[in-house]
Write a protein that holds these residues in place. Structure first.
Motif, PDB file in Angstrom:
ATOM      1  N   THR A  25      43.513  -7.469  64.389  1.00  0.00           N
ATOM      2  CA  THR A  25      44.849  -7.489  63.789  1.00  0.00           C
ATOM      3  C   THR A  25      45.471  -6.110  63.642  1.00  0.00           C
ATOM      4  OG1 THR A  25      43.896  -7.401  61.569  1.00  0.00           O
ATOM      5  CG2 THR A  25      44.357  -9.580  62.488  1.00  0.00           C
ATOM      6  N   GLY A  26      44.649  -5.080  63.490  1.00  0.00           N
ATOM      7  CA  GLY A  26      45.185  -3.739  63.288  1.00  0.00           C
ATOM      8  C   GLY A  26      45.945  -3.632  61.974  1.00  0.00           C
ATOM      9  N   PHE A  27      46.832  -2.645  61.899  1.00  0.00           N
ATOM     10  CA  PHE A  27      47.606  -2.369  60.698  1.00  0.00           C
ATOM     11  C   PHE A  27      49.080  -2.247  61.058  1.00  0.00           C
ATOM     12  CE2 PHE A  27      43.431  -0.373  60.335  1.00  0.00           C
ATOM     13  CZ  PHE A  27      42.953  -0.977  59.181  1.00  0.00           C
ATOM     14  N   ALA A  28      49.940  -2.742  60.184  1.00  0.00           N
ATOM     15  CA  ALA A  28      51.381  -2.659  60.429  1.00  0.00           C
ATOM     16  C   ALA A  28      51.871  -1.220  60.284  1.00  0.00           C
ATOM     17  CB  ALA A  28      52.131  -3.572  59.464  1.00  0.00           C
ATOM     18  N   THR A  29      51.265  -0.458  59.379  1.00  0.00           N
ATOM     19  CA  THR A  29      51.697   0.920  59.121  1.00  0.00           C
ATOM     20  C   THR A  29      50.484   1.809  58.883  1.00  0.00           C
ATOM     21  OG1 THR A  29      51.780   0.618  56.718  1.00  0.00           O
ATOM     22  CG2 THR A  29      53.806   0.089  57.970  1.00  0.00           C
ATOM     23  N   MET A  30      50.708   3.100  58.947  1.00  0.00           N
ATOM     24  CA  MET A  30      49.660   4.062  58.606  1.00  0.00           C
ATOM     25  C   MET A  30      49.278   3.922  57.136  1.00  0.00           C
ATOM     26  SD  MET A  30      48.930   5.942  61.321  1.00  0.00           S
ATOM     27  CE  MET A  30      48.474   7.607  60.902  1.00  0.00           C
ATOM     28  N   GLU A  31      50.255   3.618  56.297  1.00  0.00           N
ATOM     29  CA  GLU A  31      49.989   3.450  54.866  1.00  0.00           C
ATOM     30  C   GLU A  31      49.046   2.273  54.618  1.00  0.00           C
ATOM     31  OE1 GLU A  31      53.632   5.802  55.379  1.00  0.00           O
ATOM     32  OE2 GLU A  31      53.022   3.874  56.198  1.00  0.00           O
ATOM     33  N   GLU A  32      49.220   1.204  55.396  1.00  0.00           N
ATOM     34  CA  GLU A  32      48.326   0.052  55.271  1.00  0.00           C
ATOM     35  C   GLU A  32      46.904   0.441  55.670  1.00  0.00           C
ATOM     36  OE1 GLU A  32      47.680  -4.391  57.207  1.00  0.00           O
ATOM     37  OE2 GLU A  32      49.639  -3.439  57.419  1.00  0.00           O
ATOM     38  N   ALA A  33      46.769   1.233  56.725  1.00  0.00           N
ATOM     39  CA  ALA A  33      45.452   1.703  57.150  1.00  0.00           C
ATOM     40  C   ALA A  33      44.821   2.586  56.069  1.00  0.00           C
ATOM     41  CB  ALA A  33      45.567   2.460  58.472  1.00  0.00           C
ATOM     42  N   ALA A  34      45.635   3.472  55.493  1.00  0.00           N
ATOM     43  CA  ALA A  34      45.131   4.350  54.427  1.00  0.00           C
ATOM     44  C   ALA A  34      44.654   3.533  53.235  1.00  0.00           C
ATOM     45  CB  ALA A  34      46.216   5.334  53.993  1.00  0.00           C
TER      46      ALA A  34
ATOM     47  N   ARG B 204      49.708   0.694  69.487  1.00  0.00           N
ATOM     48  CA  ARG B 204      49.803  -0.086  70.725  1.00  0.00           C
ATOM     49  C   ARG B 204      51.235  -0.533  70.964  1.00  0.00           C
ATOM     50  NH1 ARG B 204      44.446  -3.893  70.323  1.00  0.00           N
ATOM     51  NH2 ARG B 204      42.927  -2.199  70.253  1.00  0.00           N
ATOM     52  N   ASP B 205      51.442  -1.149  72.099  1.00  0.00           N
ATOM     53  CA  ASP B 205      52.773  -1.607  72.494  1.00  0.00           C
ATOM     54  C   ASP B 205      53.388  -2.580  71.496  1.00  0.00           C
ATOM     55  OD1 ASP B 205      52.641  -0.037  74.754  1.00  0.00           O
ATOM     56  OD2 ASP B 205      52.014  -1.685  76.071  1.00  0.00           O
ATOM     57  N   ASN B 206      52.559  -3.294  70.759  1.00  0.00           N
ATOM     58  CA  ASN B 206      53.075  -4.250  69.777  1.00  0.00           C
ATOM     59  C   ASN B 206      53.519  -3.572  68.477  1.00  0.00           C
ATOM     60  OD1 ASN B 206      50.669  -3.639  68.499  1.00  0.00           O
ATOM     61  ND2 ASN B 206      49.842  -5.720  68.571  1.00  0.00           N
ATOM     62  N   GLY B 207      53.398  -2.230  68.418  1.00  0.00           N
ATOM     63  CA  GLY B 207      53.841  -1.473  67.253  1.00  0.00           C
ATOM     64  C   GLY B 207      52.820  -1.370  66.140  1.00  0.00           C
ATOM     65  N   ARG B 208      51.661  -2.021  66.301  1.00  0.00           N
ATOM     66  CA  ARG B 208      50.625  -1.980  65.266  1.00  0.00           C
ATOM     67  C   ARG B 208      49.622  -0.866  65.563  1.00  0.00           C
ATOM     68  NH1 ARG B 208      50.841  -6.020  61.690  1.00  0.00           N
ATOM     69  NH2 ARG B 208      48.645  -5.863  61.120  1.00  0.00           N
ATOM     70  N   PHE B 209      48.948  -0.410  64.522  1.00  0.00           N
ATOM     71  CA  PHE B 209      47.957   0.656  64.637  1.00  0.00           C
ATOM     72  C   PHE B 209      46.556   0.061  64.660  1.00  0.00           C
ATOM     73  CE2 PHE B 209      51.671   2.576  62.762  1.00  0.00           C
ATOM     74  CZ  PHE B 209      51.779   3.783  63.446  1.00  0.00           C
ATOM     75  N   TYR B 210      45.717   0.570  65.579  1.00  0.00           N
ATOM     76  CA  TYR B 210      44.346   0.082  65.741  1.00  0.00           C
ATOM     77  C   TYR B 210      43.405   1.284  65.748  1.00  0.00           C
ATOM     78  CZ  TYR B 210      46.552  -4.270  67.147  1.00  0.00           C
ATOM     79  OH  TYR B 210      47.307  -5.412  67.171  1.00  0.00           O
ATOM     80  N   TRP B 211      42.168   1.042  65.271  1.00  0.00           N
ATOM     81  CA  TRP B 211      41.158   2.098  65.331  1.00  0.00           C
ATOM     82  C   TRP B 211      40.967   2.525  66.781  1.00  0.00           C
ATOM     83  CZ3 TRP B 211      40.840   4.031  60.863  1.00  0.00           C
ATOM     84  CH2 TRP B 211      40.823   3.245  59.715  1.00  0.00           C
TER      85      TRP B 211
END
Length: 165
Positions: free
Chosen positions: A65-74, A108-115
């Motif tokens: 699923t990854g993360f919608a934003t860097m803040e969500e990952a943090a 990624r191309d879908n705009g989400r952030f992944y490890w």
């Protein structure tokens, strides 16, 4: 891997790998062929099942699923490790340094952030529920790889780790 100094003299580099990076050094056999020394951080042939299960479950929980934003990952990092912050050693809460995540996440191309690591790398260590499948087999294989290291090797254990004892 090759390094030359300003005089053109070849020198083997010192390889440093933490966690998956250390495991990559062992799996690739780079330590035998290309290193003058190796530093392994929080990785060793014998690891603690509970700690490995905890970190692999956490790492794989957002692999698809990854993360919608860097803040969500943090927020996910801070939930996993409440002491994670901008690199300070004190225990007071500090704002998380989002810049530090840029090296670990890819958009990624879908705009989400992944490890940035490939989740398939962990597949041999996982069961259906995200727990270590066969730590004894991992220990056996990693011991064999570690025996191939012919250069000096330093093992560093983080003071708060539950992966090594």
């Amino acid at each position: 891997l090759h390094m030359t100094n300003s005089h053109g003299i070849y020198r083997k580099p010192i390889l440093v790998g933490a966690s998956l990076g250390g495991l990559s050094i062992l799996h690739s056999n780079l330590a035998k062929r290309s290193a003058s020394a190796v530093v392994l951080v929080d990785i060793a042939p014998k690891m603690e099942k509970e700690g490995v299960g905890r970190i692999t479950s956490w790492m794989t929980s957002t692999a698809e699923t990854g993360f919608a934003t860097m803040e969500e990952a943090a927020a996910a990092v801070q939930k996993y490790n409440p002491r994670a912050k901008s690199g300070d050693k004190d225990t007071e809460a500090k704002p998380f340094n989002l810049e530090s995540l840029k090296k670990n996440l890819r958009k990624r191309d879908n705009g989400r952030f992944y490890w940035h690591w490939d989740p398939n790398f962990l597949a041999p260590y996982l069961e259906n529920e995200g727990y270590v499948a066969d730590l004894k087999e991992h220990e056996r294989k990693t011991n064999e790889m570690a025996k191939e290291i012919e250069c000096p090797c330093l093992l560093v254990r983080g003071s708060k780790t539950d992966v090594l004892s």
